[in-house]
Write a protein that holds these residues in place. Structure first.
Motif, mmCIF file in Angstrom:
data_model
loop_
_atom_site.group_PDB
_atom_site.id
_atom_site.type_symbol
_atom_site.label_atom_id
_atom_site.label_comp_id
_atom_site.label_asym_id
_atom_site.label_seq_id
_atom_site.Cartn_x
_atom_site.Cartn_y
_atom_site.Cartn_z
ATOM 1 N N UNK A 327 13.484 30.694 -10.202
ATOM 2 C CA UNK A 327 12.196 30.577 -10.857
ATOM 3 C C UNK A 327 11.304 29.586 -10.153
ATOM 4 N N UNK A 328 10.041 29.623 -10.524
ATOM 5 C CA UNK A 328 9.083 28.692 -9.941
ATOM 6 C C UNK A 328 9.270 27.281 -10.505
ATOM 7 N N UNK A 329 9.801 27.199 -11.759
ATOM 8 C CA UNK A 329 10.155 25.912 -12.362
ATOM 9 C C UNK A 329 11.616 25.942 -12.759
ATOM 10 N N UNK A 330 12.303 24.874 -12.469
ATOM 11 C CA UNK A 330 13.706 24.743 -12.876
ATOM 12 C C UNK A 330 13.763 23.688 -13.984
ATOM 13 N N UNK A 331 14.299 24.088 -15.154
ATOM 14 C CA UNK A 331 14.361 23.197 -16.316
ATOM 15 C C UNK A 331 15.792 22.723 -16.527
ATOM 16 N N UNK A 332 15.882 21.453 -16.884
ATOM 17 C CA UNK A 332 17.180 20.923 -17.304
ATOM 18 C C UNK A 332 17.016 20.349 -18.712
ATOM 19 N N UNK A 333 18.040 20.522 -19.548
ATOM 20 C CA UNK A 333 17.962 20.155 -20.956
ATOM 21 C C UNK A 333 19.340 19.733 -21.451
ATOM 22 N N UNK A 334 19.349 18.808 -22.440
ATOM 23 C CA UNK A 334 20.639 18.449 -23.050
ATOM 24 C C UNK A 334 20.541 18.569 -24.553
ATOM 25 N N UNK A 335 21.709 18.743 -25.177
ATOM 26 C CA UNK A 335 21.870 18.683 -26.616
ATOM 27 C C UNK A 335 23.030 17.742 -26.904
#
Length: 488
Positions: A327-335
């Motif tokens: 993708x054009x943006x790479x997202x990182x996330x936590x829970x």
């Protein structure tokens, strides 16, 4: 203050309590004075109380008191007989003076009882007169001193024959006693917890002869501790590991003389704000603040403080370890979850020593820079008390489409019949997911393994057939072959 005048002879206040059986019709037996109420060799003072004991089959009708054989006073039963159930001598009755008897003299006191028949019995004891009023040289503390909830009042310079001292709210032998002392240092304790006003008390000094003297003292009393404010903002219900702070507030700083912080059973600080190392183990800590005023009153605040040294529990981090993303943006996330709540996190990217970005609110999601190939993020995830969990994830960014070649298929514009065989060569650095066969714009078959071959029954698709192959890599990138049109 009560004073009893001593004239030139014995002057004593006596209470006589008499009891005996009912009078008999014929009586020749004199009453027996079992006890005069005085002790042989004892003292006789201005406040001595006599309680004689008699025995007579018909009762006692009256009593005479003699001193050195000289009549001093007499007492007569108002109804002709003594009945302690209905009548008692409860007042002090003055005995008249006897000439030649003064202070510090040995005297014989005779109690003479007579019954209704006129029979007389008597008993005599020798005692020493003591007409000296016991006094104190001073009373401490002075009336100018404000007394706290717990204080001690002490008469000073008492005579050697002092028997006891008492503290009461008014001066009388029958007044309710606050405190009593029967030996030096004659300390009288007074608990005034909750009292905040001026109060008068009496210190009564008594000697062994029953002589007494009283002193009135009026004090300003402060039996109330300082007003202390200690909400959970000052003493938290939950605190983090290591050094933490607890504090109290008070409405009037002038009321506060000192503060003691008792944590885990020991004195840890004497300042308004206390710093203390609560350690690195989750537990319950006992926290107590003792706030004293100038007169020793104390207000105590106790808390059970939970020490939370447990880091957040991470339930998910995206991208997952080893994931292929594009993708054009790479997202990182936590829970994550934590008993004290999550305060946020900060992400480091590509092995950098400084955080790339910090997030403070859910959904704790950040867009990070990337490059084709392997990438890495590191999350520091914090709870509200500063405990941290560190999570590292490596993932692959793949934005390159598969390399695609149709190696077997009728050419564009070819005339076909029956079953047609097609094949493709597809490659990609991180793997091919599948190849799809499209006829007239619809997917009619899929192949998930090389070498990606399809058989086409041309009879199913009409006179004009549009053919394409579409390849997806494992990151979701797609390559589609040019359309070929066949005729049947």
């Amino acid at each position: 203050m009560l004073r009893t005048a001593v004239i030139a002879a014995l002057s004593s206040y006596l209470i006589i309590s008499l009891a005996g059986p009912a009078a008999a019709a014929a009586d020749v037996t004199p009453p027996v004075v079992v006890s005069t109420g005085l002790t042989e060799g004892g003292s006789l003072g201005t406040e001595t109380i006599l309680r004689p004991v008699f025995s007579d089959e018909n009762g006692v009708a009256g009593v005479d008191i003699l001193v050195n054989g000289v009549f001093a006073n007499s007492f007569i039963a108002p109804s002709g007989e003594w009945d302690p159930k209905t009548w008692e001598w409860s007042g002090r009755t003055r005995v008249g003076g006897v000439a030649g008897v003064g202070d510090g003299k040995d005297v014989d006191v005779t109690v003479r009882a007579w019954d209704p028949a006129g029979n007389v019995g008597s008993r005599t004891v020798r005692v020493r007169t003591d007409f000296q009023t016991p006094t104190a040289s001073s009373i401490t503390p002075d009336e100018s001193v404000t007394l706290g909830a717990a204080s001690v009042i002490t008469p000073q310079g008492l005579p050697a024959d002092t028997a006891r001292v008492t503290l009461s709210y008014w001066f009388d032998s029958d007044a309710p006693v606050i405190s009593t002392a029967t030996a030096p240092p004659w300390a009288l304790t007074w608990d005034k917890t909750g009292m905040e006003r001026r109060a008068a008390v009496y210190v009564r000094v008594e000697d062994h002869a029953g002589n007494a003297f009283g002193y009135r003292r009026e004090y300003q009393v402060d039996g109330v501790g300082p007003d202390v404010y200690a909400s959970t903002n000052w003493i938290p219900e939950v605190i983090g590991p290591g050094e933490g702070h607890v504090a109290v507030s008070y409405y009037n700083p002038k009321d506060v003389a000192r503060i003691e912080w008792w944590i885990d059973g020991a004195l840890r600080s004497t300042t308004q704000v206390a710093k203390y190392d609560f350690g690195n183990v989750s537990r319950i800590a006992d926290v107590e603040a003792r706030v004293f005023d100038a007169v020793g009153n104390v207000t105590v605040v106790t808390r059970k403080v939970r020490v939370d040294a447990t880091a957040p529990t991470v339930t998910a981090v995206t991208p997952a370890e080893g994931a292929l993303v594009r993708g054009e943006k790479i997202w990182t996330q936590f829970k994550a979850t934590d008993a004290s709540g999550i305060s946020g996190g900060q992400v480091y990217y590509g092995g950098g020593s400084a955080p790339f970005e910090a997030v403070r609110e859910s959904p704790y999601r950040v867009s990070v820079p990337f490059w084709q190939g392997r990438n890495e993020v590191l999350w520091e995830i914090y709870d509200r008390l500063g405990n941290v969990t560190v999570v590292r994830r490596s993932f692959i960014v793949d934005n390159n489409a598969p390399y695609f070649t149709v190696i077997k298929a009728p050419k564009n514009g070819a005339k076909v019949k029956g079953t047609v065989k097609v094949a493709a060569s597809v490659s990609e650095e991180y793997g091919i997911a599948r190849v799809e066969l499209l006829i007239n714009g619809k997917v009619v078959a899929k192949d998930y393994a090389a070498a990606y071959k399809f058989s086409i029954n041309t009879k199913k698709y009409g006179k004009k057939i549009k053919f394409r192959l579409r390849a997806y890599d494992k990151a979701g990138n797609v390559t589609t072959s040019p359309t070929r049109t066949w005729r049947r």
